[in-house]
Design an enzyme around this catalytic site. Structure first.
Site, PDB file in Angstrom:
ATOM      1  N   LYS A  48       0.816  -1.224   0.000  1.00 27.94           N
ATOM      2  CA  LYS A  48       0.000   0.000   0.000  1.00 27.94           C
ATOM      3  C   LYS A  48       0.842   1.263   0.000  1.00 27.94           C
ATOM      4  O   LYS A  48       0.563   2.185  -0.760  1.00 27.94           O
ATOM      5  CB  LYS A  48      -0.934   0.037   1.214  1.00 27.94           C
ATOM      6  CG  LYS A  48      -2.087  -0.913   1.153  1.00 27.94           C
ATOM      7  CD  LYS A  48      -3.063  -0.693   2.292  1.00 27.94           C
ATOM      8  CE  LYS A  48      -2.457  -0.658   3.664  1.00 27.94           C
ATOM      9  NZ  LYS A  48      -1.766  -1.866   4.089  1.00 27.94           N
ATOM     10  N   ARG A  90      -9.864   2.547   9.264  1.00 27.23           N
ATOM     11  CA  ARG A  90      -9.485   1.177   9.627  1.00 27.23           C
ATOM     12  C   ARG A  90     -10.645   0.407  10.251  1.00 27.23           C
ATOM     13  O   ARG A  90     -10.554  -0.802  10.402  1.00 27.23           O
ATOM     14  CB  ARG A  90      -8.322   1.183  10.630  1.00 27.23           C
ATOM     15  CG  ARG A  90      -6.995   1.517  10.014  1.00 27.23           C
ATOM     16  CD  ARG A  90      -5.896   1.405  11.051  1.00 27.23           C
ATOM     17  NE  ARG A  90      -4.662   1.940  10.537  1.00 27.23           N
ATOM     18  CZ  ARG A  90      -3.642   1.205  10.142  1.00 27.23           C
ATOM     19  NH1 ARG A  90      -3.714  -0.094  10.194  1.00 27.23           N
ATOM     20  NH2 ARG A  90      -2.547   1.771   9.683  1.00 27.23           N
ATOM     21  N   ARG A 139      11.400  -8.637   4.272  1.00 28.81           N
ATOM     22  CA  ARG A 139      11.625  -7.220   4.588  1.00 28.81           C
ATOM     23  C   ARG A 139      12.173  -7.058   6.003  1.00 28.81           C
ATOM     24  O   ARG A 139      13.071  -6.255   6.241  1.00 28.81           O
ATOM     25  CB  ARG A 139      10.320  -6.435   4.422  1.00 28.81           C
ATOM     26  CG  ARG A 139      10.500  -4.939   4.620  1.00 28.81           C
ATOM     27  CD  ARG A 139       9.265  -4.175   4.243  1.00 28.81           C
ATOM     28  NE  ARG A 139       8.246  -4.251   5.278  1.00 28.81           N
ATOM     29  CZ  ARG A 139       7.019  -3.754   5.177  1.00 28.81           C
ATOM     30  NH1 ARG A 139       6.633  -3.164   4.067  1.00 28.81           N
ATOM     31  NH2 ARG A 139       6.165  -3.855   6.159  1.00 28.81           N
ATOM     32  N   ARG A 185      14.210  -5.693  11.324  1.00 26.17           N
ATOM     33  CA  ARG A 185      13.030  -5.533  12.184  1.00 26.17           C
ATOM     34  C   ARG A 185      12.831  -6.818  12.991  1.00 26.17           C
ATOM     35  O   ARG A 185      12.124  -7.734  12.578  1.00 26.17           O
ATOM     36  CB  ARG A 185      11.781  -5.265  11.348  1.00 26.17           C
ATOM     37  CG  ARG A 185      11.821  -3.974  10.571  1.00 26.17           C
ATOM     38  CD  ARG A 185      10.505  -3.791   9.860  1.00 26.17           C
ATOM     39  NE  ARG A 185      10.483  -2.573   9.080  1.00 26.17           N
ATOM     40  CZ  ARG A 185       9.389  -2.082   8.520  1.00 26.17           C
ATOM     41  NH1 ARG A 185       8.239  -2.702   8.668  1.00 26.17           N
ATOM     42  NH2 ARG A 185       9.431  -0.974   7.814  1.00 26.17           N
ATOM     43  N   ARG A 207      -1.011  -9.721  12.764  1.00 27.71           N
ATOM     44  CA  ARG A 207      -1.375  -8.467  12.083  1.00 27.71           C
ATOM     45  C   ARG A 207      -2.361  -8.739  10.948  1.00 27.71           C
ATOM     46  O   ARG A 207      -3.303  -7.972  10.733  1.00 27.71           O
ATOM     47  CB  ARG A 207      -0.116  -7.759  11.548  1.00 27.71           C
ATOM     48  CG  ARG A 207       0.698  -7.094  12.650  1.00 27.71           C
ATOM     49  CD  ARG A 207       2.039  -6.576  12.176  1.00 27.71           C
ATOM     50  NE  ARG A 207       1.942  -5.672  11.049  1.00 27.71           N
ATOM     51  CZ  ARG A 207       2.935  -5.446  10.184  1.00 27.71           C
ATOM     52  NH1 ARG A 207       4.096  -6.050  10.331  1.00 27.71           N
ATOM     53  NH2 ARG A 207       2.779  -4.607   9.180  1.00 27.71           N
TER      54      ARG A 207
END
Length: 194
Positions: free
Chosen positions: A15, A90, A129, A135, A146
């Site tokens: 996105k 959201r 990623r 991360r 998530r």
């Protein structure tokens, strides 16, 4: 041509990347709630100070603050010709708030683009990623959670916008340029062009 649009899609669907590309092509600002939060916190605005108190504790910023920040942002001069919202709304409650904000200005959304993506491919993309960007908190269980949260709270928005005839679904899998092309074709079919 003006375009007021919302971009939906699960975490890892691309996105953020696509929002920037679409906004540039259409000449409208891409507005992410994360950017709004950071700008208000950095500017030490009243809303930013209130939001920071929640963010510092790792808590969700309440809708009342988020809604106020979005309302303030879309009322700015650069949004007169349209905008692309990424990360808002959201929840179904936020859909109602956005409707009210726009109605108060005599406006409405033109289109809602949902970027779809295979869950397993998204998990693989986010794990890659996480490794590249260091991360450590993006573990597979966290990523899967998530995706569950998205499915529970945000995915139902697609149904709301589909009922209104605003929803366009675009396959988010493939090369970035290919996905951008699909989105621009879908927008053109809805009369939204640069």
């Amino acid at each position: 041509m003006s375009a007021r649009m919302v971009l939906l899609g699960p975490p890892g669907a691309g996105k953020g990347t696509q929002a920037a590309r679409i906004a540039e092509r259409l000449g409208i600002p891409a507005i992410s709630t994360g950017d709004i939060f950071r700008a208000n916190v950095a500017g030490a605005t009243e809303l930013g100070t209130r939001a920071k108190a929640y963010m510092d504790k790792g808590e969700y910023v309440p809708d009342s603050i988020t809604n106020a920040m979005v309302a303030d942002r879309i009322a700015q001069a650069d949004c007169e010709g349209g905008f692309l919202l990424d990360g808002y709304p959201r929840t179904t409650a936020q859909v109602g708030e956005l409707d009210s904000m726009l109605k108060d200005s005599g406006l409405a959304l033109d289109v809602v683009v949902e970027i779809t993506a295979d869950a397993e491919a998204v998990v693989a993309r986010l794990l890659k990623r996480a490794g590249e960007q260091g991360r450590a908190d993006d573990t597979e269980p966290v990523i899967r959670r998530r995706l569950e949260v998205y499915a529970e709270s945000t995915a139902p928005l697609a149904g709301i916008y589909a009922e209104r005839g605003l929803l366009v679904q675009v396959d988010g899998m493939g090369e970035i340029d290919t996905v951008t092309g699909r989105i621009m074709e879908a927008l053109a079919a809805r009369g939204v062009t640069a």
